[in-house]
Design a protein around this motif. Structure first.
Motif, mmCIF file in Angstrom:
data_model
loop_
_atom_site.group_PDB
_atom_site.id
_atom_site.type_symbol
_atom_site.label_atom_id
_atom_site.label_comp_id
_atom_site.label_asym_id
_atom_site.label_seq_id
_atom_site.Cartn_x
_atom_site.Cartn_y
_atom_site.Cartn_z
ATOM 1 N N SER A 92 10.562 21.519 -14.083
ATOM 2 C CA SER A 92 12.131 22.069 -14.582
ATOM 3 C C SER A 92 12.989 22.277 -14.108
ATOM 4 N N SER A 93 13.104 21.842 -13.027
ATOM 5 C CA SER A 93 14.175 22.216 -11.949
ATOM 6 C C SER A 93 15.327 20.724 -12.422
ATOM 7 N N ASP A 94 16.266 20.537 -12.528
ATOM 8 C CA ASP A 94 16.857 19.034 -12.275
ATOM 9 C C ASP A 94 16.993 18.353 -10.831
ATOM 10 N N GLY A 117 11.448 20.125 -18.280
ATOM 11 C CA GLY A 117 10.312 20.582 -18.357
ATOM 12 C C GLY A 117 9.647 18.858 -18.544
ATOM 13 N N LYS A 118 11.037 18.177 -17.439
ATOM 14 C CA LYS A 118 9.661 16.341 -17.665
ATOM 15 C C LYS A 118 10.319 16.020 -16.273
ATOM 16 N N LEU A 119 10.007 14.790 -16.444
ATOM 17 C CA LEU A 119 10.161 13.288 -15.625
ATOM 18 C C LEU A 119 10.397 12.327 -16.198
ATOM 19 N N GLU A 120 11.493 11.603 -15.948
ATOM 20 C CA GLU A 120 11.113 10.699 -16.661
ATOM 21 C C GLU A 120 11.635 9.794 -15.498
ATOM 22 N N LEU A 121 11.008 8.678 -15.394
ATOM 23 C CA LEU A 121 10.747 6.989 -14.683
ATOM 24 C C LEU A 121 11.075 6.344 -15.415
ATOM 25 N N ILE A 122 12.220 5.133 -15.303
ATOM 26 C CA ILE A 122 12.726 4.229 -15.991
ATOM 27 C C ILE A 122 12.340 2.853 -14.750
ATOM 28 N N GLY A 123 10.771 2.333 -14.898
ATOM 29 C CA GLY A 123 10.552 1.130 -14.575
ATOM 30 C C GLY A 123 11.525 0.313 -13.967
ATOM 31 N N HIS A 124 10.720 -0.837 -12.485
ATOM 32 C CA HIS A 124 11.624 -0.881 -11.629
ATOM 33 C C HIS A 124 10.940 -1.943 -11.542
ATOM 34 N N GLY A 125 10.211 -2.197 -10.111
ATOM 35 C CA GLY A 125 9.667 -2.745 -9.376
ATOM 36 C C GLY A 125 8.369 -2.911 -8.558
ATOM 37 N N SER A 126 7.199 -3.920 -9.050
ATOM 38 C CA SER A 126 6.135 -3.722 -8.906
ATOM 39 C C SER A 126 5.499 -2.409 -7.454
ATOM 40 N N LEU A 127 4.890 -1.762 -7.365
ATOM 41 C CA LEU A 127 3.951 -0.772 -6.432
ATOM 42 C C LEU A 127 3.854 -1.493 -4.385
ATOM 43 N N SER A 128 4.478 -2.804 -4.772
ATOM 44 C CA SER A 128 4.420 -3.925 -3.972
ATOM 45 C C SER A 128 5.879 -4.429 -3.193
ATOM 46 N N ASN A 129 6.844 -3.587 -3.658
ATOM 47 C CA ASN A 129 8.047 -3.552 -3.920
ATOM 48 C C ASN A 129 8.966 -2.788 -2.745
ATOM 49 N N LYS A 130 9.504 -3.213 -1.995
ATOM 50 C CA LYS A 130 10.371 -2.537 -0.705
ATOM 51 C C LYS A 130 11.669 -2.175 -0.964
ATOM 52 N N PHE A 131 11.978 -2.540 -2.517
ATOM 53 C CA PHE A 131 13.541 -2.684 -2.424
ATOM 54 C C PHE A 131 13.964 -1.321 -3.662
ATOM 55 N N GLU A 188 -10.912 17.110 0.269
ATOM 56 C CA GLU A 188 -10.926 17.111 -1.252
ATOM 57 C C GLU A 188 -10.071 18.321 -2.087
ATOM 58 N N PHE A 189 -9.179 17.464 -2.711
ATOM 59 C CA PHE A 189 -8.884 17.902 -3.857
ATOM 60 C C PHE A 189 -8.276 17.128 -4.992
ATOM 61 N N SER A 190 -7.980 17.745 -6.014
ATOM 62 C CA SER A 190 -7.639 16.342 -7.221
ATOM 63 C C SER A 190 -5.790 16.594 -7.612
ATOM 64 N N ALA A 191 -5.936 15.409 -8.718
ATOM 65 C CA ALA A 191 -4.355 15.459 -8.926
ATOM 66 C C ALA A 191 -4.491 14.648 -10.171
ATOM 67 N N VAL A 192 -3.563 16.112 -11.221
ATOM 68 C CA VAL A 192 -3.465 16.039 -12.765
ATOM 69 C C VAL A 192 -1.970 15.733 -13.092
ATOM 70 N N THR A 193 -2.205 14.578 -14.103
ATOM 71 C CA THR A 193 -0.574 14.753 -14.412
ATOM 72 C C THR A 193 -0.652 14.026 -16.475
ATOM 73 N N LYS A 194 0.320 14.408 -17.247
ATOM 74 C CA LYS A 194 0.574 14.189 -18.086
ATOM 75 C C LYS A 194 1.474 12.803 -18.588
ATOM 76 N N GLU A 207 5.016 15.114 -18.019
ATOM 77 C CA GLU A 207 5.229 16.665 -18.331
ATOM 78 C C GLU A 207 5.353 17.388 -17.200
ATOM 79 N N PHE A 208 4.075 17.055 -16.968
ATOM 80 C CA PHE A 208 3.219 17.980 -15.248
ATOM 81 C C PHE A 208 2.923 17.019 -13.991
ATOM 82 N N PHE A 209 2.600 17.908 -12.723
ATOM 83 C CA PHE A 209 2.480 17.642 -12.482
ATOM 84 C C PHE A 209 1.099 18.120 -10.882
ATOM 85 N N GLU A 210 -0.138 18.472 -10.911
ATOM 86 C CA GLU A 210 -0.590 19.174 -10.888
ATOM 87 C C GLU A 210 -1.073 19.002 -9.454
ATOM 88 N N TYR A 211 -1.501 19.897 -8.428
ATOM 89 C CA TYR A 211 -2.204 19.653 -6.805
ATOM 90 C C TYR A 211 -3.551 20.985 -6.941
#
Length: 536
Positions: A337-339, A362-376, A389-395, A530-534
């Motif tokens: 919800s925060s900017d 109420g949302k996080l928007e990510l723009i795809g760029h490099g892979s998860l092996s990318n250092k830039f 022990e934990f779980s993490a959930v997102t939508k 839409e959200f992230f929960e730990y």
């Protein structure tokens, strides 16, 4: 009250602890994660809150392209002349004969800043700290790097006077003041003037199972220094059954009423049921954490750890402790919800920017760029694993162009060791769910031809990861209620310092969980979370 170790769970290495009036601060290493240098505060040494991350701009920290476990090593926080002083090292090379690095100093009136433009000091060695002598002079002490193959690369501790007026070191004053013991690998020095002596606290033995902290002292700042007898000061090399391991590198603090405490890095290894618990000693998925031990001074005025040099899990809190309110668990729900991103989120090497995406409403928007092996330029935000022990959930909502576009939930150690569950396209142009793992640069698609086809008309997909010590899993849902587990058990050992150490020279962080979008086609696909929960 009792201090229950570790006091900072998850990756919080190389603690630099100070006290200002009735408040304690711990600054810790952040390596390639941005922002740099996390600072926690407390008034009781028991309960801690993240108060700031100091290096929060590219002017203070530019790590684009930095190697894994490069970046910020062992910051030193001090307080003198009514100001906070932070010394930090930015390491540019990890493997091989060289450790190219730059040491900087920044100063602020308040722990939350603003911090001044960084003052470049030198590149002699890492793990530097600033000593403020009581005559007003200041001295810079650091590990000294030697690239020559016929010497030990850890070539003693160099002390150099700092010229406050001209904001520079005086290299003509540089002198090696201490070489450590035959254990070698002396680093992480701090100087304290106490009991009529100058004491050097320094780490030795590398930062794994043989890690330790030693103490030396002299009546003269320039030495010669005598090493503490019956040492080391703290280590777990000879306490393999102890709950805490790897204790060593850290710093000393005195309470207002005169008690003494020492903050140290530490780790808690896990084991597979089939393994000898002594060899391998274990797998530290949470990385190097922070412990606090109580200290007393013996009859010869040497510091000793209460309970012996292996330390204790439970430690008496200071008698003058002021109760500090802090969250009872690591559980969190972020509805975006925060900017601005919550302060627990981190990015790799560069700050979160419009190029990477946006957050708010109420949302996080990510723009795809490099892979998860990318250092830039990866589009990836993450937060530390803090529990076994934990779980993490997102939508997530995502419409990929092709198999080169992906968006989902990630478990990550570094660019060579990670896994995730994600939405992508298959060869028949269907939207599908896949799981993939990268193990020492080897990429494996877990589901392959059995990738889960997303029903037509589905707008949102829920993803979950479930971590149970060294086992972890991925799950998905199309309604957020009915969950389907991907029938593959992954080994969290691959996300540990100790596993990475078996084949790479930089193994200093810990496991993270986060959200990522990849589009290496260059078409800038966008995904919405839409959200992230730990959940603990």
């Amino acid at each position: 009250m009792k201090i229950i170790n570790p006091v900072l769970t998850g990756f919080h290495a190389d603690p630099s602890m100070i006290r200002v009036d009735d408040t304690y601060y711990i600054a810790s290493s952040t390596f390639e994660w941005f922002p740099g240098v996390r600072v926690h505060e407390s008034k009781d040494l028991v309960h801690w809150n993240l108060t700031t991350s100091i290096l929060d701009s590219v002017e203070l920290l530019d790590m684009k392209g930095a190697p894994c476990s490069g970046g910020i090593w062992a910051p030193d926080l001090s307080y003198a002349d009514g100001k906070f002083w932070l010394v930090y090292t930015d390491v540019k090379v990890i493997d091989g004969a060289f450790k190219d690095m730059y040491n900087y100093l920044t100063i602020a009136d308040d722990i939350k800043g603003p911090w001044c433009k960084p003052i470049k000091l030198n590149g002699v060695g890492f793990d530097s700290s600033l000593f403020h002598d009581d005559d007003g002079k200041k001295y810079f002490i650091q590990q000294t790097w030697d690239h020559r193959e016929y010497n030990n690369p850890f070539n003693g501790l160099t002390l150099t006077e700092y010229d406050v007026d001209n904001k520079r070191l005086k290299p003509e004053t540089a002198k090696t003041v201490y070489n450590g013991t035959d254990v070698k690998t002396v680093e992480g020095p701090h100087i304290y003037k106490l009991n009529g002596y100058y004491y050097i606290f320094a780490a030795q033995g590398g930062t794994s199972w043989t890690h330790q902290e030693i103490v030396a002292r002299s009546k003269n700042l320039l030495g010669p220094y005598e090493t503490e007898p019956d040492g080391p000061f703290i280590t777990n090399f000879d306490t393999p059954d102890h709950y805490l391991q790897k204790q060593g590198h850290g710093s000393l603090v005195q309470t207002p009423s005169g008690e003494w405490y020492y903050a140290s890095l530490c780790a808690r290894p896990l084991h597979h049921s089939t393994e000898n618990i002594y060899d391998p000693r274990g797998w530290c998925t949470l990385g190097r954490e922070t412990s606090i031990q109580k200290v007393y001074w013996d009859d010869e005025l040497w510091p000793r750890v209460v309970g012996g040099h292996g330390g204790l899990k439970e430690v008496d809190a200071p008698k003058d402790a002021i109760l500090t309110e802090a969250p009872a668990t690591n559980a969190v729900f972020d509805d975006f919800s925060s900017d601005k991103l919550n302060e627990e989120w981190n990015t790799l090497r560069v700050p979160f920017s419009e190029k990477m995406g946006k957050v708010g409403g109420g949302k996080l928007e990510l723009i795809g760029h490099g892979s998860l092996s990318n250092k830039f330029n990866p589009s990836f935000i993450a937060r530390r694993w803090k529990d076994f022990e934990f779980s993490a959930v997102t939508k997530v909502k995502f419409s990929p162009y092709s198999y080169q576009a992906m968006a989902g939930l990630v478990n990550y150690y570094n660019s060579e060791h990670w896994s995730w569950i994600f939405i992508t396209k298959d060869d028949e142009c269907n939207d599908v769910i896949e799981v993939a793992e990268c193990d020492n640069r080897k990429y494996t698609s877990v589901l392959k031809d059995n990738a889960v086809r997303i029903p037509e008309g589905t707008e949102w997909v829920w993803f979950k990861t479930v971590v149970d010590h060294l086992d972890y899993f991925y799950e998905y849902s199309f309604d957020g209620k009915n969950w389907n587990r991907v029938p593959i058990k992954l080994d969290a050992m691959i996300l540990s310092d100790d596993y990475v150490n078996s084949h790479y020279g930089g193994f200093f962080t810990g496991a993270f969980v986060g959200l990522a979008v990849v589009d290496y086609s260059g078409y800038d696909s966008k995904a919405t979370f839409e959200f992230f929960e730990y959940i603990v």
